[in-house]
Design a protein around this motif. Structure first.
Motif, short mmCIF file in Angstrom:
data_model
loop_
_atom_site.label_atom_id
_atom_site.label_comp_id
_atom_site.label_asym_id
_atom_site.label_seq_id
_atom_site.Cartn_x
_atom_site.Cartn_y
_atom_site.Cartn_z
N LYS A 157 4.62 -2.89 10.18
CA LYS A 157 3.29 -1.90 10.28
C LYS A 157 2.56 -2.10 9.00
O LYS A 157 2.83 -2.91 8.16
N LYS A 181 15.11 -1.66 5.78
CA LYS A 181 15.29 -2.81 6.58
C LYS A 181 16.27 -3.37 6.34
O LYS A 181 16.70 -4.13 7.41
N MET A 184 1.24 -0.27 3.48
CA MET A 184 0.33 -0.95 2.95
C MET A 184 0.77 -2.41 2.71
O MET A 184 1.37 -2.78 1.85
C1 SAM Z 1 5.69 -2.46 1.66
S1 SAM Z 1 6.12 -3.04 3.08
C2 SAM Z 1 4.71 -3.06 3.72
C3 SAM Z 1 4.75 -2.68 5.29
C4 SAM Z 1 5.54 -3.47 6.06
N1 SAM Z 1 4.73 -4.29 6.94
C5 SAM Z 1 6.40 -2.80 7.13
O1 SAM Z 1 6.30 -2.83 8.32
O2 SAM Z 1 7.15 -1.89 6.54
C6 SAM Z 1 6.36 -4.90 2.35
C7 SAM Z 1 6.80 -5.67 3.43
O3 SAM Z 1 5.73 -6.03 4.32
C8 SAM Z 1 5.71 -7.65 4.38
N2 SAM Z 1 4.47 -8.13 3.95
C9 SAM Z 1 3.54 -7.48 3.36
N3 SAM Z 1 2.67 -8.17 2.74
C10 SAM Z 1 2.94 -9.54 3.20
C11 SAM Z 1 2.40 -10.78 2.99
N4 SAM Z 1 1.01 -10.78 2.43
N5 SAM Z 1 2.84 -12.01 3.61
C12 SAM Z 1 3.95 -11.59 4.34
N6 SAM Z 1 4.76 -10.55 4.34
C13 SAM Z 1 4.12 -9.30 3.85
C14 SAM Z 1 6.92 -8.28 3.83
O4 SAM Z 1 7.95 -8.21 4.53
C15 SAM Z 1 7.06 -7.17 2.78
O5 SAM Z 1 8.65 -7.06 2.52
#
Ligand code: SAM
Length: 481
Positions: A55, A284, A407
């Motif tokens: 997300k 996760k 984010m």
């Molecule tokens: C704080 S969460 C952000 C929200 C996440 N996308 C979710 O579905 O919950 C951080 C995770 O999102 C993914 N992520 C965020 N930014 C990223 C990026 N620039 N490149 C690759 N993965 C990313 C990684 O899996 C990371 O551990």
């Protein structure tokens, strides 16, 4: 030999129900309800599934540079235990409490006892004012020897007998003690005290009105967390708030069986799943699987290292179980669940920072025009000298913010977590760094984006991922075809 958690072995079905991710539609609905709730300030953002990265947060209107996008309330947060010596803050909203005099007196008192752990703080995020101070100003970079004050003066500061000039310009709410009598938690209002009690503290309070099953075990659990990793304290808040929510849902269910659907066959499990919802949208992975290998651990020792981390979590969980176990919520005392909760915080938390009114106070005095400044400094300088460089220590901790944690990261972000002058509590404030068009993803940087590629990559490994933002794809090693 690998340790075995009996609850994991016994309750596999319930545990896998709790660990099954909710559908993307359910997650979006839950988070967008948070965006719309009146308790949060959200401007022009929405949460959507981002194909590749899970997300993400998106602009749903055009946003201007400098615009406030989000003030996110934490799900759970804590002040680091070493920082508790330096700053007295509300245990629920993290506002400073008492008075400037109490903050200074308490710090000096503890400093004299030899327990102060004051250290420099994250001023960069907060105040630009100190930049114009010359070397003689309060935030001079030259380390200053502390000059102790007589005990009687320190006591007068703490008990209200001594008033500092202009301190009324920095008035703080009076400190309200914990209703459970623990003398550990203080609040800025009765409302914060009650909210914290209802949310999680009633089970985690070490005072005489605590609802824990063993206060001795609780003290041991807290000590172990303080000695090893204070994220365990946050995990305990998540477990406690799930139990308390479950109990409330159960009361409502018993009062009105008709209206509460029994979705998963057993009312216990369906109620527990409901109580678990805020965590279910965030976890996760397991902590011991996703923690980055420290530099001083050889790759050949990786398996042993991960096993040690798992054992550490198990020890913490056993202590927590002895303190607050609830038979009806037994699955959340499994090591699998505990490991997922800890990882959720380790991978997603944001630093909790609240600027100190003591720093503001001394900056204000420093900014007074002469000759008044000279006259006032005649009174205040001994206090500044007694505090030394620690006068500016801010409240520091860690917290999980449900919307901010959606984010995604970018090494050229369009938004940033940034406290403004008026942000005096523990909420996360996210501001647009540049204009963001409707439909564009809102990204923040989890690390200093100005660092070279390799350093960013190493720091992001602690968050458990390899960055795929356009800047890293450009600067990183190119795959040969
Ligand atoms: C704080 S969460 C952000 C929200 C996440 N996308 C979710 O579905 O919950 C951080 C995770 O999102 C993914 N992520 C965020 N930014 C990223 C990026 N620039 N490149 C690759 N993965 C990313 C990684 O899996 C990371 O551990």
């Amino acid at each position: 030999m690998e340790i075995v958690c009996p609850i994991d072995a016994e309750l596999g079905t319930e545990i896998s129900a709790l660990l099954t991710p909710p559908s993307p539609a359910d997650v979006e609905e839950y988070l967008n309800e948070l965006i719309q709730s009146s308790s949060r300030q959200c401007n022009g953002i929405t949460v959507k599934q981002n194909g590749e990265l899970g997300k993400g947060v998106y602009a749903d209107s055009d946003l201007k540079e400098g615009e406030l996008l989000l003030k996110d309330q934490m799900l759970v947060g804590l002040q680091h235990s070493s920082n508790k010596i330096d700053c007295l803050v509300c245990s629920f909203c993290f506002r400073f409490v008492g008075s400037v005099e109490l903050q200074i007196g308490r710090r000096l008192y503890l400093q004299e006892l030899g327990v102060s752990a004051g250290r420099d703080c994250c001023e960069a995020d907060y105040s630009a004012e100190d930049e114009d101070l010359d070397d003689s100003g309060p935030s001079s970079s030259i380390y200053k020897e502390k000059v102790p004050l007589p005990k009687g003066i320190v006591e007068s500061l703490m008990n209200g007998g001594l008033k500092l000039p202009y301190s009324d310009k920095f008035s703080l709410p009076p400190a309200v003690p914990c209703p459970g009598g623990c003398k550990e938690a203080y609040y800025c209002s009765k409302q914060c005290a009650e909210s914290d009690w209802d949310l999680s503290h009633s089970l985690l309070c070490t005072g005489e009105r605590s609802e824990a099953i063993s206060r001795e075990a609780l003290v041991e659990f807290i000590q172990h967390a303080n000695d090893t990793n204070d994220i365990f304290l946050l995990a305990a808040k998540a477990v406690s708030s799930t139990i308390l929510k479950y109990r409330k849902l159960k009361v409502a269910y018993s009062e009105d069986r008709e209206k509460t659907p029994n979705v998963a066959g057993s009312p216990h499990l369906s109620l527990l799943l409901k109580a678990w919802k805020p965590i279910s949208v965030g976890h996760k992975r397991r902590w011991w699987d996703c923690i980055a290998l420290p530099f001083d651990v050889e790759p050949s020792d990786e398996a042993a290292f991960r096993m040690q981390i798992r054992e550490l979590a198990f020890t913490s969980l056993e202590l927590l179980k002895a303190a607050i176990f609830d038979e009806e919520c037994k699955p959340i005392f499994s090591l699998e669940i505990y490991g997922h909760i800890i990882a959720m915080f380790e991978l997603n938390n944001l630093d909790l920072v609240v600027a100190s009114p003591v720093e503001d106070y001394f900056l204000y005095i420093d900014d007074l025009p002469n000759p008044e400044k000279k006259e006032v400094e005649g009174i205040t300088r001994p206090f500044l000298d007694a505090l030394g460089d620690d006068y500016s220590v801010c409240c520091q901790g860690t917290a999980f913010y449900p919307l901010q944690s959606c984010m995604n990261h970018s090494c050229s972000p369009n938004a940033k977590a940034f406290k403004r002058e008026e942000d005096r509590d523990g909420q996360a404030t996210i501001i647009a760094l540049k204009p963001i068009s409707k439909g564009e993803e809102v990204t923040i940087s989890y690390v200093d984006e100005d660092l070279p590629y390799e350093e960013r990559r190493a720091l992001l490994a602690d968050y458990g991922f390899k960055c795929r933002c356009p800047k890293c794809l450009e600067e990183g090693p190119k795959l040969c075809d």
